[in-house]
Design a protein around this motif. Structure first.
Motif, PDB file in Angstrom:
ATOM      1  N   THR D   3      45.305  44.789  54.252  1.00  0.00           N
ATOM      2  CA  THR D   3      43.876  44.789  53.937  1.00  0.00           C
ATOM      3  C   THR D   3      43.375  46.204  53.690  1.00  0.00           C
ATOM      4  O   THR D   3      43.679  47.123  54.451  1.00  0.00           O
ATOM      5  N   THR D   4      42.634  46.352  52.599  1.00  0.00           N
ATOM      6  CA  THR D   4      42.038  47.629  52.228  1.00  0.00           C
ATOM      7  C   THR D   4      40.525  47.482  52.271  1.00  0.00           C
ATOM      8  O   THR D   4      39.990  46.495  51.766  1.00  0.00           O
ATOM      9  N   ARG D   5      39.857  48.453  52.858  1.00  0.00           N
ATOM     10  CA  ARG D   5      38.398  48.404  52.915  1.00  0.00           C
ATOM     11  C   ARG D   5      37.826  49.299  51.818  1.00  0.00           C
ATOM     12  O   ARG D   5      38.254  50.440  51.648  1.00  0.00           O
ATOM     13  N   ILE D   6      36.868  48.766  51.088  1.00  0.00           N
ATOM     14  CA  ILE D   6      36.243  49.504  49.984  1.00  0.00           C
ATOM     15  C   ILE D   6      34.727  49.396  50.115  1.00  0.00           C
ATOM     16  O   ILE D   6      34.219  48.321  50.417  1.00  0.00           O
ATOM     17  N   GLN D   7      34.029  50.508  49.901  1.00  0.00           N
ATOM     18  CA  GLN D   7      32.570  50.439  49.898  1.00  0.00           C
ATOM     19  C   GLN D   7      32.068  50.486  48.463  1.00  0.00           C
ATOM     20  O   GLN D   7      32.449  51.368  47.679  1.00  0.00           O
ATOM     21  N   VAL D   8      31.181  49.550  48.134  1.00  0.00           N
ATOM     22  CA  VAL D   8      30.679  49.428  46.761  1.00  0.00           C
ATOM     23  C   VAL D   8      29.854  50.650  46.379  1.00  0.00           C
ATOM     24  O   VAL D   8      28.962  51.078  47.105  1.00  0.00           O
ATOM     25  N   ARG D   9      30.169  51.210  45.206  1.00  0.00           N
ATOM     26  CA  ARG D   9      29.467  52.368  44.660  1.00  0.00           C
ATOM     27  C   ARG D   9      28.345  51.917  43.721  1.00  0.00           C
ATOM     28  O   ARG D   9      28.467  50.887  43.064  1.00  0.00           O
ATOM     29  N   LEU D  10      27.320  52.751  43.614  1.00  0.00           N
ATOM     30  CA  LEU D  10      26.222  52.439  42.688  1.00  0.00           C
ATOM     31  C   LEU D  10      26.755  52.267  41.266  1.00  0.00           C
ATOM     32  O   LEU D  10      26.321  51.374  40.528  1.00  0.00           O
ATOM     33  N   ALA D  11      27.715  53.099  40.883  1.00  0.00           N
ATOM     34  CA  ALA D  11      28.273  53.037  39.530  1.00  0.00           C
ATOM     35  C   ALA D  11      28.927  51.678  39.233  1.00  0.00           C
ATOM     36  O   ALA D  11      29.126  51.331  38.072  1.00  0.00           O
ATOM     37  N   THR D  13      27.744  48.707  40.203  1.00  0.00           N
ATOM     38  CA  THR D  13      26.772  47.633  40.035  1.00  0.00           C
ATOM     39  C   THR D  13      26.292  47.609  38.590  1.00  0.00           C
ATOM     40  O   THR D  13      26.470  48.577  37.846  1.00  0.00           O
ATOM     41  N   ASP D  14      25.679  46.490  38.194  1.00  0.00           N
ATOM     42  CA  ASP D  14      25.058  46.435  36.874  1.00  0.00           C
ATOM     43  C   ASP D  14      23.598  46.023  37.041  1.00  0.00           C
ATOM     44  O   ASP D  14      23.112  45.892  38.161  1.00  0.00           O
ATOM     45  N   GLN D  15      22.907  45.857  35.921  1.00  0.00           N
ATOM     46  CA  GLN D  15      21.468  45.604  36.018  1.00  0.00           C
ATOM     47  C   GLN D  15      21.138  44.243  36.623  1.00  0.00           C
ATOM     48  O   GLN D  15      19.970  43.986  36.918  1.00  0.00           O
ATOM     49  N   ASN D  16      22.130  43.387  36.827  1.00  0.00           N
ATOM     50  CA  ASN D  16      21.880  42.150  37.563  1.00  0.00           C
ATOM     51  C   ASN D  16      21.814  42.402  39.073  1.00  0.00           C
ATOM     52  O   ASN D  16      21.560  41.483  39.849  1.00  0.00           O
ATOM     53  N   GLY D  17      22.067  43.656  39.482  1.00  0.00           N
ATOM     54  CA  GLY D  17      21.936  43.999  40.898  1.00  0.00           C
ATOM     55  C   GLY D  17      23.181  43.689  41.714  1.00  0.00           C
ATOM     56  O   GLY D  17      23.165  43.775  42.941  1.00  0.00           O
ATOM     57  N   VAL D  18      24.269  43.338  41.028  1.00  0.00           N
ATOM     58  CA  VAL D  18      25.516  42.987  41.711  1.00  0.00           C
ATOM     59  C   VAL D  18      26.677  43.770  41.120  1.00  0.00           C
ATOM     60  O   VAL D  18      26.533  44.417  40.079  1.00  0.00           O
ATOM     61  N   VAL D  19      27.821  43.712  41.782  1.00  0.00           N
ATOM     62  CA  VAL D  19      29.001  44.400  41.264  1.00  0.00           C
ATOM     63  C   VAL D  19      29.431  43.757  39.944  1.00  0.00           C
ATOM     64  O   VAL D  19      29.567  42.534  39.858  1.00  0.00           O
ATOM     65  N   TYR D  20      29.624  44.585  38.933  1.00  0.00           N
ATOM     66  CA  TYR D  20      30.038  44.112  37.606  1.00  0.00           C
ATOM     67  C   TYR D  20      31.424  43.469  37.695  1.00  0.00           C
ATOM     68  O   TYR D  20      32.302  43.971  38.391  1.00  0.00           O
ATOM     69  N   TYR D  21      31.626  42.384  36.960  1.00  0.00           N
ATOM     70  CA  TYR D  21      32.798  41.540  37.203  1.00  0.00           C
ATOM     71  C   TYR D  21      34.145  42.238  36.994  1.00  0.00           C
ATOM     72  O   TYR D  21      35.091  41.994  37.745  1.00  0.00           O
ATOM     73  N   SER D  22      34.241  43.135  36.021  1.00  0.00           N
ATOM     74  CA  SER D  22      35.541  43.779  35.772  1.00  0.00           C
ATOM     75  C   SER D  22      35.943  44.702  36.922  1.00  0.00           C
ATOM     76  O   SER D  22      37.110  45.047  37.075  1.00  0.00           O
ATOM     77  N   GLN D  23      34.971  45.089  37.726  1.00  0.00           N
ATOM     78  CA  GLN D  23      35.216  46.019  38.821  1.00  0.00           C
ATOM     79  C   GLN D  23      36.147  45.419  39.879  1.00  0.00           C
ATOM     80  O   GLN D  23      36.862  46.149  40.579  1.00  0.00           O
ATOM     81  N   TYR D  24      36.136  44.098  40.000  1.00  0.00           N
ATOM     82  CA  TYR D  24      37.016  43.462  40.993  1.00  0.00           C
ATOM     83  C   TYR D  24      38.485  43.743  40.685  1.00  0.00           C
ATOM     84  O   TYR D  24      39.299  43.833  41.596  1.00  0.00           O
ATOM     85  N   PHE D  25      38.793  43.897  39.405  1.00  0.00           N
ATOM     86  CA  PHE D  25      40.180  44.195  39.036  1.00  0.00           C
ATOM     87  C   PHE D  25      40.547  45.629  39.421  1.00  0.00           C
ATOM     88  O   PHE D  25      41.701  45.915  39.712  1.00  0.00           O
ATOM     89  N   VAL D  26      39.566  46.508  39.431  1.00  0.00           N
ATOM     90  CA  VAL D  26      39.798  47.859  39.959  1.00  0.00           C
ATOM     91  C   VAL D  26      40.046  47.782  41.463  1.00  0.00           C
ATOM     92  O   VAL D  26      40.959  48.424  41.994  1.00  0.00           O
ATOM     93  N   TYR D  27      39.269  46.970  42.156  1.00  0.00           N
ATOM     94  CA  TYR D  27      39.479  46.812  43.601  1.00  0.00           C
ATOM     95  C   TYR D  27      40.885  46.259  43.886  1.00  0.00           C
ATOM     96  O   TYR D  27      41.547  46.683  44.832  1.00  0.00           O
ATOM     97  N   PHE D  28      41.314  45.283  43.074  1.00  0.00           N
ATOM     98  CA  PHE D  28      42.664  44.713  43.262  1.00  0.00           C
ATOM     99  C   PHE D  28      43.707  45.833  43.158  1.00  0.00           C
ATOM    100  O   PHE D  28      44.645  45.907  43.949  1.00  0.00           O
ATOM    101  N   ASP D  29      43.535  46.688  42.170  1.00  0.00           N
ATOM    102  CA  ASP D  29      44.514  47.739  41.910  1.00  0.00           C
ATOM    103  C   ASP D  29      44.512  48.789  43.028  1.00  0.00           C
ATOM    104  O   ASP D  29      45.579  49.302  43.404  1.00  0.00           O
TER     105      ASP D  29
END
Lengths: 134, 134, 134, 134
Positions: D3-11, D13-29
């Motif tokens: 398990t890896t812990r990651i804190q969400v960065r402002l960069a 997020t998108d204008q919907n106020g949530v983490v942009y979907y492609s970012q999850y693939f960065v988290y996976f990597d």
């Protein structure tokens, strides 16, 4: 002074084999976010509902490249506060090696996008971290 | 002067509803790439095998926010050339509205990461685009 | 079918010298945005105030790498529409070479984050672009 | 499991106020990189000079949005290994809330871009982390 540790992600490198230059500004913002939290301040609008910290100016000097999996330290200071602005200074280093130095000017704006005065409580917390002149 | 048109992507916005500040440096780089191609120069190393243009310094002043789907124009100039460096100036605008102004200092380095002289041909092409003082 | 042309940015490459894999999902979203506009639909919430299209599922198969400055074409189709969802299919190619194939499932949600029915007008526009079975 | 812990960065997020979907693939990597290091393996090419792990396929199902400053846990497993491939499974959660589930198929390629057999040592390390069927 406050220091945030960040590990370089593969996504942050480019085909030159080093961290892409715009990425340092993301690191600055990550460091600023944690720095403000350490001060007890909300990184979005310093705690004032409907107010936002927006970037007014930013700059960076690049001394040496960071690479994939590097553990870098981002040190943060408050350089000064204005009526509605804060200036942050940053240093990115890997061990004893200084990689980059930069700054970020944030302005606090209200719901209409116009600058508003920094709340007195926030100002007091910020000036405690103003970098001492040496 | 050279102008590149870019349309703002959703991925480039943040939760403040505007383009995230580090993204402007990506726009500068996109504009610089096309600007160098227009001059007949390779954006990686100005055409010299094994050489690379690396960022030495960059800065931006933010005047007004860009938003999702905005069509922005990024105008590029050469401010000056040094022995091994080039300074580019940029303006980002949407219609008549100036959104941001910035610059990028690139240094040409060899395979050992040390600065090398700009090739004479590249220098001649670059100085043709030096911004006229008004 | 709708095709969007995108030029690969240096920021989108990684140290392997190719476009970083998560970037293809950004390309899909850029293509989807223009595709919906072509249909006369708003890419945020299909034109319904307060409603938003959110990603529910996405996938991609990578066939060949894209590189810096490549001009890639992203072809987009509607695979199907559900009560509150749309499935888009994408193909990324460079000339005759297929680089990647993927899909994105979007769900339309209301202000409370719960799925809402697609507006009848949007559904009619979307189904005109449903990919024909061959 | 790792398990890896990651804190969400402002960069991120998108204008919907949530983490942009492609970012999850960065988290996976990011999670995969640390997972391989935990196994004693090099994340670039599993330790073989000139070899690289490239993405062959990836997918994600999004259950609930992540937001700025969220601390998310990314759990990683090896689903299986093939002759030249590894399949990783991921779960992103915030506290007890499952936010996303995904997978990544990596193929090990040689200098010519063609698949090569996984080194026996790497295979043995990887299969120790294969998810047990329940």
């Amino acid at each position: 002074m406050h220091t945030t540790r960040i590990q370089v992600r593969l996504a942050e490198t480019d085909q030159n084999g080093v961290v892409y230059y715009s990425q340092y500004f993301v690191y600055f913002d990550v460091a600023k976010t944690r720095f403000l939290r350490r001060m007890g301040l909300d990184p979005i609008g310093l705690g004032e509902p409907g107010q936002k910290l927006l970037a007014a100016e930013a700059g960076c000097t690049f001394h040496a490249p960071a690479r994939f999996e590097d553990l870098v330290n981002v040190s943060s200071w408050v350089r000064k506060t204005g009526n509605s602005s804060v200036v942050f200074d940053f240093e990115v280093s890997r061990g004893e090696t200084l990689l980059a130095e930069g700054y970020l000017v944030n302005v606090l704006v209200g719901g209409d996008g116009k600058p508003v005065r920094l709340p007195q409580d926030a100002r007091l917390r910020l000036i405690r971290y103003v970098k001492k002149q040496s």
